[in-house]
Design a protein around this motif. Structure first.
Motif, PDB file in Angstrom:
ATOM      1  N   ASP A 400       0.846  -1.198   0.000  1.00 32.76           N
ATOM      2  CA  ASP A 400       0.000   0.000   0.000  1.00 32.76           C
ATOM      3  C   ASP A 400       0.880   1.246   0.000  1.00 32.76           C
ATOM      4  N   PRO A 401       1.573   1.542  -1.117  1.00 30.65           N
ATOM      5  CA  PRO A 401       2.492   2.664  -1.143  1.00 30.65           C
ATOM      6  C   PRO A 401       1.755   3.988  -1.043  1.00 30.65           C
ATOM      7  N   ALA A 402       2.429   4.975  -0.457  1.00 29.75           N
ATOM      8  CA  ALA A 402       1.833   6.304  -0.358  1.00 29.75           C
ATOM      9  C   ALA A 402       1.808   6.940  -1.740  1.00 29.75           C
ATOM     10  N   PRO A 403       0.672   7.508  -2.142  1.00 30.90           N
ATOM     11  CA  PRO A 403       0.598   8.130  -3.462  1.00 30.90           C
ATOM     12  C   PRO A 403       1.553   9.316  -3.557  1.00 30.90           C
ATOM     13  N   SER A 404       2.120   9.542  -4.738  1.00 30.37           N
ATOM     14  CA  SER A 404       2.977  10.696  -4.959  1.00 30.37           C
ATOM     15  C   SER A 404       2.132  11.965  -4.963  1.00 30.37           C
ATOM     16  N   ASP A 405       2.804  13.128  -4.918  1.00 31.66           N
ATOM     17  CA  ASP A 405       2.079  14.393  -4.986  1.00 31.66           C
ATOM     18  C   ASP A 405       1.277  14.488  -6.282  1.00 31.66           C
ATOM     19  N   ALA A 406       1.883  14.081  -7.387  1.00 26.33           N
ATOM     20  CA  ALA A 406       1.177  14.149  -8.666  1.00 26.33           C
ATOM     21  C   ALA A 406      -0.071  13.275  -8.640  1.00 26.33           C
ATOM     22  N   ALA A 407       0.040  12.089  -8.039  1.00 22.90           N
ATOM     23  CA  ALA A 407      -1.123  11.207  -7.957  1.00 22.90           C
ATOM     24  C   ALA A 407      -2.208  11.810  -7.068  1.00 22.90           C
ATOM     25  N   GLN A 408      -1.795  12.470  -5.976  1.00 19.04           N
ATOM     26  CA  GLN A 408      -2.779  13.107  -5.096  1.00 19.04           C
ATOM     27  C   GLN A 408      -3.511  14.235  -5.814  1.00 19.04           C
ATOM     28  N   VAL A 409      -2.783  14.989  -6.633  1.00 17.03           N
ATOM     29  CA  VAL A 409      -3.423  16.071  -7.377  1.00 17.03           C
ATOM     30  C   VAL A 409      -4.371  15.503  -8.424  1.00 17.03           C
ATOM     31  N   ALA A 410      -3.949  14.439  -9.116  1.00 21.53           N
ATOM     32  CA  ALA A 410      -4.831  13.810 -10.103  1.00 21.53           C
ATOM     33  C   ALA A 410      -6.116  13.317  -9.438  1.00 21.53           C
ATOM     34  N   THR A 411      -5.987  12.745  -8.243  1.00 20.59           N
ATOM     35  CA  THR A 411      -7.166  12.281  -7.505  1.00 20.59           C
ATOM     36  C   THR A 411      -8.041  13.452  -7.074  1.00 20.59           C
ATOM     37  N   LEU A 412      -7.408  14.533  -6.620  1.00 27.38           N
ATOM     38  CA  LEU A 412      -8.141  15.737  -6.216  1.00 27.38           C
ATOM     39  C   LEU A 412      -9.008  16.263  -7.360  1.00 27.38           C
ATOM     40  N   VAL A 413      -8.410  16.388  -8.538  1.00 31.26           N
ATOM     41  CA  VAL A 413      -9.152  16.908  -9.697  1.00 31.26           C
ATOM     42  C   VAL A 413     -10.260  15.941 -10.096  1.00 31.26           C
ATOM     43  N   GLY A 414      -9.949  14.639 -10.075  1.00 30.10           N
ATOM     44  CA  GLY A 414     -10.968  13.651 -10.400  1.00 30.10           C
ATOM     45  C   GLY A 414     -12.134  13.681  -9.430  1.00 30.10           C
ATOM     46  N   ASP A 415     -11.825  13.860  -8.155  1.00 33.56           N
ATOM     47  CA  ASP A 415     -12.887  13.944  -7.144  1.00 33.56           C
ATOM     48  C   ASP A 415     -13.764  15.182  -7.350  1.00 33.56           C
ATOM     49  N   PHE A 416     -13.136  16.281  -7.767  1.00 36.75           N
ATOM     50  CA  PHE A 416     -13.901  17.505  -8.014  1.00 36.75           C
ATOM     51  C   PHE A 416     -14.901  17.299  -9.156  1.00 36.75           C
TER      52      PHE A 416
END
Length: 527
Positions: A400-416
């Motif tokens: 269960d690796p910690a997501p990178s910053d880029a992955a967190q931003v991609a998830t943020l935009v997708g969630d929006f």
């Protein structure tokens, strides 16, 4: 017809041949035992060969090409690139593929030295190729209803998985095993034409399922199979531009097949990924000759287990979509007369978040860069050299690796976007920074302005008309990130037709360890 399962035992005394082929320190007693297994008994066996003879013979040519590749890489490590890129490539494309062998080949006779090096990996490939052929037979048998085909496919997959020593995992593997190891990408960089040819093989192997799935009559299926084979030859017209730029993924090339039989589709994606891994290990001189067998065996174990570098099925589908069907040779049915224009440079390495499948960057080596940026992203698992790994197996990635910053931003935009489509204004607003600025329709709004004016309209539009977005790119620079994407929106809104192209720029900012959307700019125009 052969109606019984045939097996033969292959026992190799490695101490003799490894002494001759590699450094003296590897000349120690090392025995490898494996055995081959034949078709599961069934009335549909060899139906595809009977009804689609030319397409079936293509698989024999592909087996020859794979065998020649591995034998050349292992036996002649110092040969110039032209040995594969010119001589062998021309032999395959101008002779073997034009007049493919009429019967399946004994690959051990074509790659005898490689077969001695890694017999277990060879038989793994053979076992998966046999599953390929038996599934073609099931789909080609006109006597079977779709319910009967489903039953037979399930039976064949159980039979395939009855050999855990050979069966590829039916859990999707991330691209880390193929693209982020110390030896990764060596083959595609040294042999771009041959890489594209192998990817073309894989495109056709998966693509031929699709006409058998979507054709409505035997005549239509025959015509569509022939068209798919012709499409493969079209890929050879303007190499390397016309060849696949990315490894074809089953869910993209054969979506109907992958939807109905996802377990088989995942097995084949893992099979094709490991083909690239073996090519990289044999090509990369940083893997010592006396370590190549060990690295191949380690890769084989990782592709068989259900724990190493596993991603979810939804993430696998998202990853395949983001890689771009236009970069994989295009669809296998319903294609236009011309090949699609790739959206990435030849050999680009797509980097994906293993949890969401979203693309977060691309590059051209083991150190992948943020999309459209000049900064290196830290590779998760490729920091050590092959020599550092020489004495032991490379450790598996954390589960269960910690997501990178880029992955967190991609998830943020997708969630929006998901919140807008659900009509969840509370969630959408919670993802915005307090000082957010939103630019659209020629105006600039604060958070309060957006809540009162454009947010309700954005929700109503997002719920009424679905946008199809191109792969998103995310660039991270410290505590600021930029997300860009284009989109196509077709539908009806307030009884009016909508057919528009859009562009989106979202700026995110990290505050107290969490990413928030700090600015949005949307623009659109009629198609």
């Amino acid at each position: 017809m052969i109606t019984s399962i045939i097996s033969r035992r292959v026992v190799l005394a490695a101490s003799a041949f490894l002494f001759a082929l590699s450094a003296p320190e590897t000349a120690r007693a090392q025995w490898s035992t494996t055995y081959e297994q034949f078709y599961l008994q069934a009335s549909h066996n060899w139906t595809f060969r009977t009804h689609y003879q030319h397409a079936d013979r293509m698989f024999n040519a592909f087996d020859f090409g794979h065998a020649i590749l591995y034998e050349t890489l292992w036996r002649f490590p110092d040969a110039p690139a032209a040995e594969l890129e010119v001589r062998r490539y021309d032999q395959l494309t101008k002779h073997v593929l034009i007049k493919p062998p009429r019967i399946p080949l004994e690959e051990g006779a074509i790659e005898p030295m490689y077969a001695r090096l890694a017999p277990e990996a060879k038989v793994m490939f053979d076992w998966a190729h046999l599953l390929h052929r038996q599934l073609y037979d099931v789909l080609a048998d006109e006597r079977l209803s779709w319910a009967q085909r489903d039953t037979e496919v399930a039976r064949l997959i159980r039979y395939y998985r009855s050999r855990p020593d050979l069966a590829f995992s039916s859990k999707p593997k991330t691209m880390a095993l193929m693209q982020e190891q110390p030896f990764s990408l060596a083959f595609r960089k040294k042999y771009p034409k041959f890489t594209g040819l192998i990817w073309g093989y894989h495109w056709l192997q998966m693509g031929l399922y699709e006409p058998l799935m979507v054709g409505n009559t035997p005549t239509e299926r025959q015509a569509m199979v022939r068209a798919t084979v012709v499409r493969f030859f079209q890929m050879l017209d303007d190499v390397p531009r016309s060849l696949p730029h990315q490894m074809p993924m089953t869910v993209a090339v054969a979506p109907k097949f992958a939807e109905r039989y996802p377990e088989a589709a995942i097995i084949f994606d893992n099979l094709h990924s490991m083909h690239d891994v073996v090519s990289d290990i044999l090509t990369n001189a940083s893997v010592p000759r006396n370590r190549k067998r060990a690295e191949i065996m380690l890769a084989a174990r990782r592709y068989r287990d259900d724990t190493t570098e596993v991603m979810s099925v939804p993430a696998w589908r998202v990853m395949s979509e983001h890689m771009g069907i236009e970069n994989m040779g295009g669809p296998a049915v319903g294609f236009l007369p011309t090949l699609p224009t790739p959206s990435v440079s030849y050999g680009a390495v797509m980097r994906h978040d293993a949890q969401s499948g979203a693309m977060i960057g691309f590059g051209y080596g083991n150190a992948v860069t943020d999309a459209h940026a000049g900064h290196h992203m830290a590779p998760d698992r490729s920091a050590k050299t092959a020599d550092e790994h020489a004495g032991h197996a490379m450790p598996a990635a954390p589960s269960d690796p910690a997501p990178s910053d880029a992955a967190q931003v991609a998830t943020l935009v997708g969630d929006f976007h998901a919140a807008l489509e659900r009509g969840d204004s509370t969630k959408a607003l919670a993802l915005l920074a307090a000082d957010v600025m939103i630019l659209e329709s020629g105006s600039m709004e604060t958070l309060a302005d957006y809540r009162a004016h454009h947010l309700p309209a954005d929700i109503a539009f997002a719920r009424a008309v679905k946008a199809k977005r191109a792969p998103r790119t995310v660039t991270v620079s410290g505590d600021v990130a930029y997300s860009t994407a284009t989109s196509a929106t077709v539908g009806t809104y307030k009884d009016k037709p909508v057919d528009a192209l859009g562009a989106e720029l979202i700026v995110a900012r990290k505050v107290n360890g969490s990413w928030k959307i700090a600015a949005i700019h949307w623009s659109s125009r009629k198609r």
